[in-house]
Scaffold this active site. Structure first.
Site, PDB file in Angstrom:
ATOM      1  N   HIS A  57       0.793  -0.919  -0.108  1.00  0.00           N
ATOM      2  CA  HIS A  57       0.542  -0.069  -0.032  1.00  0.00           C
ATOM      3  C   HIS A  57       0.866   0.896  -0.069  1.00  0.00           C
ATOM      4  O   HIS A  57       2.228   1.674   0.525  1.00  0.00           O
ATOM      5  CB  HIS A  57      -0.477   0.064   1.241  1.00  0.00           C
ATOM      6  CG  HIS A  57      -1.821  -0.864   1.343  1.00  0.00           C
ATOM      7  ND1 HIS A  57      -3.097  -1.177   1.905  1.00  0.00           N
ATOM      8  CD2 HIS A  57      -1.884  -1.852   0.552  1.00  0.00           C
ATOM      9  CE1 HIS A  57      -3.940  -2.714   1.878  1.00  0.00           C
ATOM     10  NE2 HIS A  57      -3.192  -2.889   0.629  1.00  0.00           N
ATOM     11  N   GLU A  59       0.861   3.761   1.781  1.00  0.00           N
ATOM     12  CA  GLU A  59       1.565   4.377   2.642  1.00  0.00           C
ATOM     13  C   GLU A  59       2.821   3.921   3.777  1.00  0.00           C
ATOM     14  O   GLU A  59       3.607   4.464   4.220  1.00  0.00           O
ATOM     15  CB  GLU A  59       0.229   4.133   4.085  1.00  0.00           C
ATOM     16  CG  GLU A  59      -0.605   5.061   3.625  1.00  0.00           C
ATOM     17  CD  GLU A  59      -2.010   3.879   3.324  1.00  0.00           C
ATOM     18  OE1 GLU A  59      -2.775   4.422   3.556  1.00  0.00           O
ATOM     19  OE2 GLU A  59      -1.960   3.370   2.415  1.00  0.00           O
ATOM     20  N   CYS A  87      -5.996   1.785   6.395  1.00  0.00           N
ATOM     21  CA  CYS A  87      -6.797   0.996   6.513  1.00  0.00           C
ATOM     22  C   CYS A  87      -6.088   0.117   7.793  1.00  0.00           C
ATOM     23  O   CYS A  87      -5.429   0.315   8.283  1.00  0.00           O
ATOM     24  CB  CYS A  87      -6.129  -0.867   5.234  1.00  0.00           C
ATOM     25  SG  CYS A  87      -4.407  -1.159   5.167  1.00  0.00           S
ATOM     26  N   CYS A  90      -2.271   0.131   7.650  1.00  0.00           N
ATOM     27  CA  CYS A  90      -1.158   0.530   7.438  1.00  0.00           C
ATOM     28  C   CYS A  90      -0.885   1.555   8.233  1.00  0.00           C
ATOM     29  O   CYS A  90      -0.438   2.232   8.804  1.00  0.00           O
ATOM     30  CB  CYS A  90      -1.826   1.329   6.237  1.00  0.00           C
ATOM     31  SG  CYS A  90      -1.613   0.878   4.592  1.00  0.00           S
TER      32      CYS A  90
END
Length: 166
Positions: A57, A59, A87, A90
């Protein structure tokens, strides 16, 4: 020939640029930027498909890059700008990295882990809670995501997060 844009003047604009790169690569358009003392340390966009890595992801990739650049697993004094509410995975990484402040754009009622879902920072087991500023340029962030998924559906393809048929 496309005109070159001037560099973004703020970190969230840089995150938007990263999100656009993700969309062009067929990834869900999320971008993230790590900043310390007004200086951009790392920028990343979603790459789970390209890297064959469900943890890739924006992040996570931005945090990893910033840690490498700064030579520390803690990003004390750093702020993270993201186009979508992180999420739970993260949010956990943000806490472990000791991010000082989290700015995010669109809220994610289905997959978010900050103001929705797991609400990681509200858990008693969370050892570090960053200051959280959500909804920054929310409409613009949401429009990028909606446009991406509408484009996929308009081409007759299923959105990457839709369950397979059959």
């Amino acid at each position: 020939m496309s005109a070159r844009r001037p560099p973004p003047t703020d970190p969230l604009s840089a995150a938007f640029d990263a999100a656009r790169r993700a969309a062009l690569a067929g990834e869900v358009p999320v971008g993230a930027v790590v900043v310390r003392d007004g200086r951009t340390i790392a920028t990343a966009h979603n790459r789970p498909r390209a890297l064959k890595d469900p943890t890739a992801h924006a992040e996570i990739l931005a945090i990893r890059a910033a840690c490498q650049i700064l030579g520390d697993e803690r990003l004390t004094g750093c702020d993270l700008y993201v186009t979508l509410e992180p999420c739970a995975m993260c949010a956990g990484a943000i806490a472990f990295a000791r991010i000082r402040r989290l700015y995010f754009g669109a809220y994610d009622p289905k997959g978010g882990g900050v103001d929705h879902g797991a609400r990681v920072f509200a858990a008693s087991s969370c050892h570090h809670v960053p200051e959280v500023i959500g909804g920054v340029r929310e409409r613009e962030c949401g429009a990028v995501l909606r446009g991406f998924f509408a484009g996929l559906r308009g081409q007759g393809g299923a959105a990457p997060l839709d369950p397979p048929l059959g």
